[in-house]
Design an enzyme around this catalytic site. Sequence first.
Site, short mmCIF file in Angstrom:
data_model
loop_
_atom_site.label_atom_id
_atom_site.label_comp_id
_atom_site.label_asym_id
_atom_site.label_seq_id
_atom_site.Cartn_x
_atom_site.Cartn_y
_atom_site.Cartn_z
N ASN A 1 -1.88 -10.85 8.23
CA ASN A 1 -2.90 -9.83 8.41
C ASN A 1 -4.26 -10.29 7.88
O ASN A 1 -4.39 -10.60 6.69
CB ASN A 1 -2.50 -8.55 7.67
CG ASN A 1 -3.50 -7.42 7.89
OD1 ASN A 1 -3.66 -6.94 9.02
ND2 ASN A 1 -4.21 -7.03 6.85
N GLU A 2 -5.25 -10.31 8.75
CA GLU A 2 -6.65 -10.52 8.37
C GLU A 2 -6.88 -11.64 7.37
O GLU A 2 -7.38 -11.41 6.26
CB GLU A 2 -7.22 -9.22 7.78
CG GLU A 2 -7.20 -8.05 8.72
CD GLU A 2 -7.92 -6.83 8.13
OE1 GLU A 2 -8.44 -6.92 7.01
OE2 GLU A 2 -7.99 -5.80 8.83
N HIS B 1 1.07 -9.10 4.58
CA HIS B 1 -0.09 -8.22 4.44
C HIS B 1 -0.58 -8.35 2.99
O HIS B 1 -0.54 -7.40 2.22
CB HIS B 1 0.27 -6.78 4.80
CG HIS B 1 -0.91 -5.94 5.21
ND1 HIS B 1 -1.07 -5.39 6.46
CD2 HIS B 1 -2.01 -5.56 4.54
CE1 HIS B 1 -2.20 -4.70 6.53
NE2 HIS B 1 -2.79 -4.79 5.36
N TYR C 1 -12.91 -1.31 12.53
CA TYR C 1 -13.31 -0.03 11.94
C TYR C 1 -14.76 0.35 12.24
O TYR C 1 -15.05 1.47 12.59
CB TYR C 1 -13.12 -0.08 10.42
CG TYR C 1 -11.67 -0.10 10.00
CD1 TYR C 1 -10.99 1.07 9.70
CD2 TYR C 1 -10.96 -1.30 9.93
CE1 TYR C 1 -9.64 1.06 9.33
CE2 TYR C 1 -9.61 -1.32 9.56
CZ TYR C 1 -8.97 -0.14 9.27
OH TYR C 1 -7.64 -0.16 8.92
N ARG D 1 3.75 0.26 12.85
CA ARG D 1 3.38 -1.05 12.31
C ARG D 1 3.51 -0.99 10.79
O ARG D 1 2.83 -0.19 10.14
CB ARG D 1 1.93 -1.41 12.69
CG ARG D 1 1.53 -2.71 12.05
CD ARG D 1 0.08 -3.09 12.20
NE ARG D 1 -0.11 -4.31 11.44
CZ ARG D 1 -1.20 -4.65 10.79
NH1 ARG D 1 -2.27 -3.88 10.83
NH2 ARG D 1 -1.26 -5.76 10.11
N GLU E 1 -5.11 -1.79 13.92
CA GLU E 1 -5.66 -0.86 12.92
C GLU E 1 -6.96 -0.28 13.42
O GLU E 1 -7.82 -1.02 13.92
CB GLU E 1 -5.98 -1.57 11.58
CG GLU E 1 -4.81 -1.89 10.72
CD GLU E 1 -5.20 -2.55 9.40
OE1 GLU E 1 -6.29 -2.25 8.86
OE2 GLU E 1 -4.40 -3.37 8.93
N ASN F 1 -7.77 -5.63 14.27
CA ASN F 1 -8.07 -4.51 13.36
C ASN F 1 -9.57 -4.29 13.41
O ASN F 1 -10.35 -5.24 13.23
CB ASN F 1 -7.72 -4.87 11.91
CG ASN F 1 -6.22 -5.02 11.69
OD1 ASN F 1 -5.42 -4.73 12.57
ND2 ASN F 1 -5.84 -5.48 10.51
N GLN G 1 0.80 -1.23 0.00
CA GLN G 1 0.00 0.00 0.00
C GLN G 1 0.83 1.28 0.00
O GLN G 1 0.32 2.33 -0.36
CB GLN G 1 -0.95 0.00 1.20
CG GLN G 1 -2.00 -1.11 1.12
CD GLN G 1 -2.96 -1.07 2.29
OE1 GLN G 1 -2.70 -1.67 3.33
NE2 GLN G 1 -4.06 -0.35 2.15
C1 BGC Z 1 -6.47 -3.80 5.87
C2 BGC Z 1 -5.76 -2.56 5.38
C3 BGC Z 1 -6.74 -1.62 4.73
C4 BGC Z 1 -7.78 -1.24 5.76
C5 BGC Z 1 -8.81 -0.25 5.26
C6 BGC Z 1 -7.79 -3.51 6.57
O1 BGC Z 1 -8.67 -4.52 6.29
O2 BGC Z 1 -5.62 -4.53 6.71
O3 BGC Z 1 -4.75 -2.94 4.50
O4 BGC Z 1 -6.13 -0.48 4.21
O5 BGC Z 1 -8.47 -2.39 6.17
O6 BGC Z 1 -9.63 -0.78 4.30
#
Ligand code: BGC
Length: 493
Positions: A186-187, A142, A334, A97, A401, A332, A40
């Site tokens: 990652n995820e 990742h 959101y 990170r 995250e 992570n 990224q």
């Molecule tokens: C990922 C990141 C991504 C972020 C926002 C996460 O699922 O690990 O790479 O940028 O979400 O979409």
Amino acid sequence: MNWLKKLFWYCLLIEGFIIVNGSKKFPGTFKIGVGTSAYQVEGGWNADGKGESWWDYALNTQCNTADCGNGNVAGDNYHKYKEDIAIMKDLNAGFYRFSISWSRILPTGFANETNQAGIDYYLDLLKTLKENNIDAAVTLYHWDLPQNLAQYGGWLNEQTAEWFGEYARVAFELFGDYVKYWLTINEPHVFCLGGYGSYHGMGFMCPGETDENATKIYQCSKVALLAHATAYHIYDTEFRAKQGGKVTLVTDSSWYEPISNDTKDLEAWDRELQFQLGWFAHPVYLGNWPQVMIERIAERSKGEGFAQSRLPELSQEEIDFINGTFDFFALNTYSSTLIGWADDSPISQPSYDLDTNVYATSDPSWTFAEVGYVVSWPLGIRKLVKWINDQYNPGEIFITENGWTSGDYLNDTDRITYQTSYLENVLDAVLIDNVPVTHYTVWSLIDTFEWGSGYTVKFGMVQIDFESDNKTRTYKDSANWFKKVATERCVGC
Ligand code: BGC
């Protein structure tokens, strides 16, 4: 002092953590930092002997993203990492990170051939972080599998777990003296569903396969867990004593809020959490897949005419190999989603959505990002870390995250509002709920290539002018917000 006053002061002073006029001070060891990942931000996709990853391959042969963008140059962090570390230093970030690009150090993916220029890049990055007193939290994978390994079946092939282990050993050997926190993968939840099941809100994801039988996604999850556990055991037996770092898997989840307290809604809510987070966390923290996944997928597979469950059975040896492979929990997160009961439809097409089968919606009072996909409900993060702590008792939780999608502007008060309220809720979880969150990562330091969305959504606290030759970096208001919070060790002060 009467008892009411005493209680008031007690609440303010627990564990050296003070709330002043609604603002919140960090407890002693709590750290905030910033995150990125190799594909990224690095660019330099074929520089100095780097091998191709499957993202390099996919996005240089076709338009698979919202704006046909790719990570060939991105923020050019490969050449500008010193500038980015100077920014982190200025922001007072406690840790960084970032991820290692597997094919930058092992161009074919195999450990028999190394790329010295790639190794030197990461060594210098790590040394510069150390000189600046910024801890390193390093992700090994990742999402950028070496393209050469894709031809063997990628995450569907159990040998990938061994090749990942060999790559991890090389990374531990070369870089381990500088790394406090290792994040293996990652995820896997996102890349197994997105890459093999054409499923995820983020659009295209490598290798872009479909899964009409809802089988590849589960095979991918097994291989990813074996790969993680292989790397964990290698660290544990060969490196831990001399390097003293910590290792874990990065899991992701939204918070799922039950739509009501009705028993059926609560059952659906629990099932959603198990299918999303438990899918990967249960094998690592408790052993084996969550029972509800084992039962539902077996039952549906039978009805669909399969001889065996589409969820591969883990042998006792595999269960034991994966169970306990953590030194902390990495999360992570959101967004939040409301979950309620949905009646099962008659068995027809195999599908992950039908395996889970819940009613999912949003509360209209929550805040939706104008650009991108984050749905803000700050209490969600507090509830999520508490749920994780209650379920898995991991000893330490690291939020790897948390961030906000926006358009391209510098006065990003929307991002500041999001990060402030999420960080406050994390601190409430620490202080009031006694949840051991020790690190909080803002995603992301700089604007990134955002996978299927290309460059159409921004997560950075520092803007990149992607049109400029120099990939000019400019602080957004959120970068100044971060600097103030990190310097004062207090949010809302
Ligand atoms: C990922 C990141 C991504 C972020 C926002 C996460 O699922 O690990 O790479 O940028 O979400 O979409």
